[in-house]
Design a protein around this motif. Sequence first.
Motif, PDB file in Angstrom:
ATOM      1  N   VAL A  95       0.852  -1.187   0.000  1.00  0.00           N
ATOM      2  CA  VAL A  95       0.000   0.000   0.000  1.00  0.00           C
ATOM      3  C   VAL A  95       0.892   1.243   0.000  1.00  0.00           C
ATOM      4  O   VAL A  95       1.899   1.285   0.693  1.00  0.00           O
ATOM      5  CB  VAL A  95      -0.919   0.007   1.240  1.00  0.00           C
ATOM      6  N   LEU A  96       0.523   2.222  -0.784  1.00  0.00           N
ATOM      7  CA  LEU A  96       1.318   3.444  -0.879  1.00  0.00           C
ATOM      8  C   LEU A  96       1.272   4.253   0.416  1.00  0.00           C
ATOM      9  O   LEU A  96       0.236   4.305   1.088  1.00  0.00           O
ATOM     10  CB  LEU A  96       0.797   4.322  -2.018  1.00  0.00           C
ATOM     11  N   THR A  97       2.380   4.874   0.755  1.00  0.00           N
ATOM     12  CA  THR A  97       2.376   5.829   1.859  1.00  0.00           C
ATOM     13  C   THR A  97       1.732   7.114   1.361  1.00  0.00           C
ATOM     14  O   THR A  97       1.556   7.311   0.143  1.00  0.00           O
ATOM     15  CB  THR A  97       3.803   6.137   2.338  1.00  0.00           C
ATOM     16  N   ARG A  98       1.386   8.002   2.272  1.00  0.00           N
ATOM     17  CA  ARG A  98       0.795   9.286   1.880  1.00  0.00           C
ATOM     18  C   ARG A  98       1.735  10.058   0.958  1.00  0.00           C
ATOM     19  O   ARG A  98       1.305  10.640  -0.050  1.00  0.00           O
ATOM     20  CB  ARG A  98       0.486  10.122   3.129  1.00  0.00           C
ATOM     21  N   GLU A  99       3.032  10.032   1.283  1.00  0.00           N
ATOM     22  CA  GLU A  99       4.017  10.768   0.484  1.00  0.00           C
ATOM     23  C   GLU A  99       4.135  10.187  -0.928  1.00  0.00           C
ATOM     24  O   GLU A  99       4.211  10.928  -1.920  1.00  0.00           O
ATOM     25  CB  GLU A  99       5.387  10.742   1.170  1.00  0.00           C
ATOM     26  N   LYS A 144       3.147  12.105  -4.474  1.00  0.00           N
ATOM     27  CA  LYS A 144       4.141  12.228  -5.538  1.00  0.00           C
ATOM     28  C   LYS A 144       3.579  11.709  -6.866  1.00  0.00           C
ATOM     29  O   LYS A 144       3.763  12.336  -7.921  1.00  0.00           O
ATOM     30  CB  LYS A 144       5.400  11.454  -5.170  1.00  0.00           C
ATOM     31  N   LEU A 145       2.884  10.566  -6.821  1.00  0.00           N
ATOM     32  CA  LEU A 145       2.308   9.992  -8.042  1.00  0.00           C
ATOM     33  C   LEU A 145       1.224  10.903  -8.610  1.00  0.00           C
ATOM     34  O   LEU A 145       1.103  11.049  -9.837  1.00  0.00           O
ATOM     35  CB  LEU A 145       1.753   8.595  -7.765  1.00  0.00           C
ATOM     36  N   PHE A 146       0.432  11.507  -7.745  1.00  0.00           N
ATOM     37  CA  PHE A 146      -0.607  12.416  -8.230  1.00  0.00           C
ATOM     38  C   PHE A 146       0.001  13.659  -8.875  1.00  0.00           C
ATOM     39  O   PHE A 146      -0.511  14.153  -9.883  1.00  0.00           O
ATOM     40  CB  PHE A 146      -1.554  12.814  -7.093  1.00  0.00           C
ATOM     41  N   HIS A 198      -5.994  15.775  -4.844  1.00  0.00           N
ATOM     42  CA  HIS A 198      -5.025  15.346  -3.839  1.00  0.00           C
ATOM     43  C   HIS A 198      -4.552  16.481  -2.952  1.00  0.00           C
ATOM     44  O   HIS A 198      -3.784  16.265  -2.008  1.00  0.00           O
ATOM     45  CB  HIS A 198      -3.816  14.692  -4.524  1.00  0.00           C
ATOM     46  N   HIS A 199      -5.012  17.684  -3.222  1.00  0.00           N
ATOM     47  CA  HIS A 199      -4.625  18.833  -2.402  1.00  0.00           C
ATOM     48  C   HIS A 199      -5.502  18.976  -1.154  1.00  0.00           C
ATOM     49  O   HIS A 199      -5.256  19.843  -0.315  1.00  0.00           O
ATOM     50  CB  HIS A 199      -4.704  20.134  -3.216  1.00  0.00           C
ATOM     51  N   ASN A 211      -6.792  14.600   2.115  1.00  0.00           N
ATOM     52  CA  ASN A 211      -7.382  13.278   2.319  1.00  0.00           C
ATOM     53  C   ASN A 211      -6.638  12.230   1.517  1.00  0.00           C
ATOM     54  O   ASN A 211      -5.978  12.544   0.518  1.00  0.00           O
ATOM     55  CB  ASN A 211      -8.857  13.284   1.914  1.00  0.00           C
ATOM     56  N   ARG A 212      -6.763  10.983   1.935  1.00  0.00           N
ATOM     57  CA  ARG A 212      -6.180   9.887   1.167  1.00  0.00           C
ATOM     58  C   ARG A 212      -7.120   9.485   0.045  1.00  0.00           C
ATOM     59  O   ARG A 212      -8.342   9.604   0.146  1.00  0.00           O
ATOM     60  CB  ARG A 212      -5.918   8.666   2.058  1.00  0.00           C
ATOM     61  N   LEU A 213      -6.548   8.969  -1.022  1.00  0.00           N
ATOM     62  CA  LEU A 213      -7.343   8.527  -2.164  1.00  0.00           C
ATOM     63  C   LEU A 213      -8.375   7.484  -1.755  1.00  0.00           C
ATOM     64  O   LEU A 213      -9.513   7.500  -2.220  1.00  0.00           O
ATOM     65  CB  LEU A 213      -6.429   7.951  -3.252  1.00  0.00           C
TER      66      LEU A 213
END
Length: 266
Positions: free
Chosen positions: A13-17, A21-23, A80-81, A84-86
Amino acid sequence: MKTLINELKKIEVLTREEELKLFEELRNGNEYAEELLVKHNLRLVAKIARRYSQVSGAEFEDLFSEGTIGLVKSIRKFDHHTGNRLCSYAEYVIRQSITHYLKNNNNLISIPEKKKVDLDRIKRVRSALLSQLNREPNFEEIAKELNMDGKKVEEILSYEAFFVNNEMENGEGEFISVFDTISSEENVEEMVEQKMLEEEVLSLKEEFLLTLKERERKIYRLRLQEEKSLEEVSEIIGISKEGVRKGAIRVEEKMRKYFLELKKCG
């Protein structure tokens, strides 16, 4: 299904950071970033699709495909600004995609409709036995009255929470499925802010109840929801007051762990 789920468990699972970055890369035109966002959130799709498959009888693979479409839509619309998490946004859109699919393919939910008939029979017998025995009857006692297997009774009763939480009166005294109340013209963007919290609470409660054993669901309903005394619950279920107390603590602990796990986004 098991093979797919096992494969998805290998994807971290992706971290918030990492997600942010991907977004940023996606908004800057990197299409591969979208592929990575989809890939790393497929566990969430699988989790939701599996639960809807269990309670609807529809094929997991079909629901997984529809849920993946919802995931892609959520990635393309998510801001993503917001901080919140996706997963918080995506879960709602994934559920909507799956429920739309179920609504438009009513033939796929014929199995639970049959189970609903069986569930009604079981509930009537359970109510009668409760009056006779002055306590909650066990699976075998109910099964004996219906000439059914005890394990079958337990399986069908596991659908009780789903039917209770997913039917509503239509204003004319008739009960209809929530699948029939979904408008095909709903605007996801406008609905998410208004209904996300309400939808999350109801659906997560429903899904949590499905993870409990029958006795645990009774303790949850009687002790934690209806706030009956230890003595009252003890008499209804047929176990000691200490058993009720420990059972309530166990259910609360399971609930805590369940929601902590959900916060991991898949």
